[in-house]
Enzyme design. Structure first.
Site, PDB file in Angstrom:
ATOM      1  N   GLU A 531       0.829  -1.214   0.000  1.00  0.00           N
ATOM      2  CA  GLU A 531       0.000   0.000   0.000  1.00  0.00           C
ATOM      3  C   GLU A 531       0.860   1.259   0.000  1.00  0.00           C
ATOM      4  OE1 GLU A 531      -2.834  -0.487  -0.843  1.00  0.00           O
ATOM      5  OE2 GLU A 531      -3.214  -2.535  -0.196  1.00  0.00           O
ATOM      6  N   ASP A 595       3.578  -4.648  -5.513  1.00  0.00           N
ATOM      7  CA  ASP A 595       3.972  -5.963  -4.984  1.00  0.00           C
ATOM      8  C   ASP A 595       5.489  -6.061  -4.829  1.00  0.00           C
ATOM      9  OD1 ASP A 595       1.434  -7.016  -4.722  1.00  0.00           O
ATOM     10  OD2 ASP A 595       1.472  -8.132  -6.620  1.00  0.00           O
TER      11      ASP A 595
HETATM   12 ZN   LIG Z   1      -2.709  -2.713  -4.601  1.00  0.00          ZN
END
Ligand SMILES: [Zn+2]
Length: 691
Positions: A531, A595
């Site tokens: 995030e 990621d």
């Molecule tokens: Zn995401």
């Protein structure tokens, strides 16, 4: 719940309200997680697989083999299993809530009990739609559409376009009205145009579904003759609906184009919007939806509204009526009697996502209660599942991750100091929201009537719509949440520059108080890092520390970013999602960057905070191995091909398999941890790195 235009979530979000309601889930499969020293689920590890060849197969092989997808789900992974556990907790809360003397708790209990009262719902059929159907039948000209469209919007039917409230992209401290493309029943605009046999077949099935729903409606309610004098029959409805929806889809931007925030920002005065669409009276519409005086509105896709205007001006009224009826019954289906629920599931559950069985009623009702009264229900969930200590512990980890991100930014070789300073300013301004809101939403004015399931749902939709209208013209309240506390997900909001972690995801196997740090940093730490990195992905980087769409990059640094991002685009474009469908490297770029960056800074934070080098072995794994295994195992998922196809074509997240292998194969520390050698599949010759 309304889907926000710009927000980056951690796991694949439901596509739209209707689809979310159609989304199937699991039967009770209480988690069996064998205890281990490391916290890892050792039964999932496939010792026969080589971690350097296919790390996902190694970390998740046991899941792939032994966790078949329940009949009522289209996918089954550790996140879904946790969601299932949260739902089981919520069920107990909801069953007790109906007896509570606290008015708000009682409201939640009454909503759930009404939803569970299937005999009463079945007896009512579609009678609750009669007043709106009568209004649709009374439509005499396209000129009379605005109040009718307004009423349908407020009760949850997404006819023609979307309307709501959103922070002004370039003045994010203020909330403005926003009008967006919409009005289609398939998941995305491209579904109307793809010419491969599978897509053509899907359109045919969609048409059959529209006809069946309309036939059900025709037998369930009194359809008045249209004002055209023609009987309001339902035969041939699909052709009409397809024609109108295809016109709307044609003028809509596709999923990749919508990743460019500048392409979705066209601030206009109401007069300018009116000039764009002479056939549709916006003053009447604004009055109808209860909007306050509007001085500026973001018309995301002006060409869409031009096409909408032409469409309503050139379509026979009887056809507009057919389309409105379809959208009304479609939006209401899950709260109507069984034939509607089953037919809706048949298309949106089975055909589109591959689920075999409708999920049990209690699970659907838990989900609808969460969707309509989520913060009232969430209070009770938090009391049970998220103690103050969990919030403190998570906050500590978030701060460590932020500190790692700072070290990372300071050490980037490709960034010049001018941009680096701005990046640090933005990082330091990121606000952390953990578990649940500081101020809970007040549902006081929302009337919930025991025994009136569809009425409750419609009133809840109106209540939420009005809440959105009330935000227009006001300062942005960054304390509001877009996900409810029990949600197994997380998000970054670029317009608010904050990261949000609902209590629902801060549970095992993502986070466990007192567990081996490698376990917590590998799973929850990577979610937090993900995030945080969204603030700096290809979309997020275009917003500044205050959430404004404002370029703070030097030209050289922007170019350097794009070059690195292109490596990620190329890498993921090489992956096959299902059959002949490739991962869309451009659509998934932001998530893949998040990621990769997220795992890196989680690893940095882990190594810094624990000084793990030379740390002891647990369950036969070194600290670094456990970190990567915990990350890998948080993605163990089995999915049906129908769902894989749908997500690959519409969703910005890569399939779980590649969220593991795509990431670890870019990280030299992974190769070192598992002694992988150059040339093996998990060691890329050209590894991609942005952050
Ligand atoms: Zn995401």
């Amino acid at each position: 719940m309304r889907r926000h235009l710009i927000a980056f979530a951690f796991v694949a979000l439901p596509l739209a309200v209707a689809l979310a309601h159609a989304q199937p889930a699991t039967p009770v499969a209480q988690a069996f997680r064998p205890a281990s020293e490391s916290g890892l689920d050792l039964s999932l590890i496939d010792r026969g697989a080589d971690p350097c060849t296919d790390f996902y197969a190694y970390a998740c092989g046991g899941w792939t083999k032994n966790q078949p997808i329940p009949a009522d789900r289209s996918s089954w992974g550790v996140a879904e299993r946790l969601q299932e556990e949260n739902e089981t907790r919520l069920r107990k809360i909801l069953e007790d809530a109906g007896k509570s003397s606290d008015p708000e708790t009682r409201k939640v209990g009454d909503y759930y009990a009404s939803c569970m009262d299937e005999p009463r719902i079945d007896a009512r059929g579609a009678a609750a739609l009669q007043p709106l159907l009568d209004k649709i039948a009374a439509l005499s000209s396209a000129r009379d559409l605005p109040p009718l469209v307004a009423e349908l919007h407020t009760m949850g039917a997404g006819v023609f376009f979307g309307f709501g409230a959103e922070a002004d992209f370039k003045e994010a401290s203020v909330v403005r009205a926003i009008a967006d493309q919409g009005g289609i029943g398939l998941p995305d605009r491209d579904y109307y145009f793809r010419d491969d046999p599978k897509s053509a077949e899907l359109r045919k099935q969609y048409g059959e579904h529209v006809n069946k729903m309309m036939a059900l409606l025709g037998t369930a309610v009194r359809l008045k003759p249209d004002t055209t004098g023609k009987a309001a029959g339902t035969a041939g409805a699909a052709d009409t609906v397809m024609k109108i929806e295809t016109a709307l889809a044609k003028a809509s931007l596709d999923v990749v184009a919508r990743r460019d925030p500048a392409a979705l920002y066209h601030k206009m005065t109401p007069a300018e919007l009116q000039a764009l669409t002479p056939s549709f009276n916006w003053t009447q519409y604004f009055t109808g939806v209860g909007a306050p005086p509007i001085d500026a509105i973001n018309v995301t896709v002006p060409d869409f509204f031009k096409a909408f205007d032409q469409l309503i001006g050139s379509t026979p009224v009887a056809d507009l009526q057919t389309y409105l009826r379809w959208q009304l019954v479609h939006a209401s289906a899950v709260m109507l009697s069984k034939p509607f629920v089953d037919e809706n599931f048949g298309f949106y559950g089975t055909t589109l996502t591959g689920a075999k069985e409708l999920r049990p009623r209690w699970k659907r009702c838990v989900q609808y209660t969460d969707s309509d009264l989520g913060e009232a229900l969430g209070k009770a969930f938090v009391r049970e599942a998220f103690p103050a200590s969990a919030k403190e512990d998570t906050l500590k980890m978030v701060r460590e991750l932020e500190s790692s991100m700072e070290t990372d930014i300071k050490g980037l070789s490709w960034m010049t100091d001018a941009t680096r300073q701005q990046a640090l300013v933005k990082l330091h301004a990121v606000a952390n929201k953990i578990g649940y809101p500081d101020r809970w939403r007040d549902y006081g004015p929302l009337q919930i009537v025991r025994g009136d399931a569809i009425g409750n749902s419609q009133r809840a939709n109106r209540f939420e719509f009005q809440r959105q209208m009330n935000r227009i013209g006001k300062p942005l309240d960054k304390g509001e949440w877009e996900m409810t506390p029990p949600t197994v997900n997380a998000y970054y909001n670029p317009l608010q520059n904050n990261i949000n972690f609902p209590a629902g995801i801060l549970q095992p196997p993502f986070y466990k108080a007192g567990a081996d740090p490698a376990f917590n940093y590998g799973a929850a730490g990577s979610v937090i890092g993900h995030e945080l990195t969204h603030g700096f992905d290809d979309e997020g980087r275009q917003f500044d520390a205050q959430g404004n769409l404002k370029d703070w990059w030097t030209e050289t640094d922007a170019k350097a970013f794009d070059d690195r991002a292109q490596c990620t685009v190329d890498q993921y474009s090489g992956f096959t999602a299902v059959d002949d469908v490739k991962v869309n490297g451009k659509l998934t770029l932001g998530e893949n960057v998040a990621d990769n960056g997220g795992l890196r800074i989680a690893l940095m934070a882990y190594l810094t905070s624990t000084g793990s080098a030379g740390g002891k072995t647990l369950d036969g794994f070194t600290p670094e191995q456990r970190f990567f295994l915990s990350y890998g195992q948080s993605w163990c998922t089995n999915s049906r091909p129908e769902r894989e196809r749908m997500l690959a074509q519409t969703n910005p997240h890569s399939p779980p398999h590649f969220r593991v292998n795509g990431v670890v194969s870019n990280v030299p520390e992974f190769a070192k941890a598992f002694s992988c050698k150059a040339g093996q599949p998990m060691v890329r010759a050209t590894s991609c790195r942005v952050w």
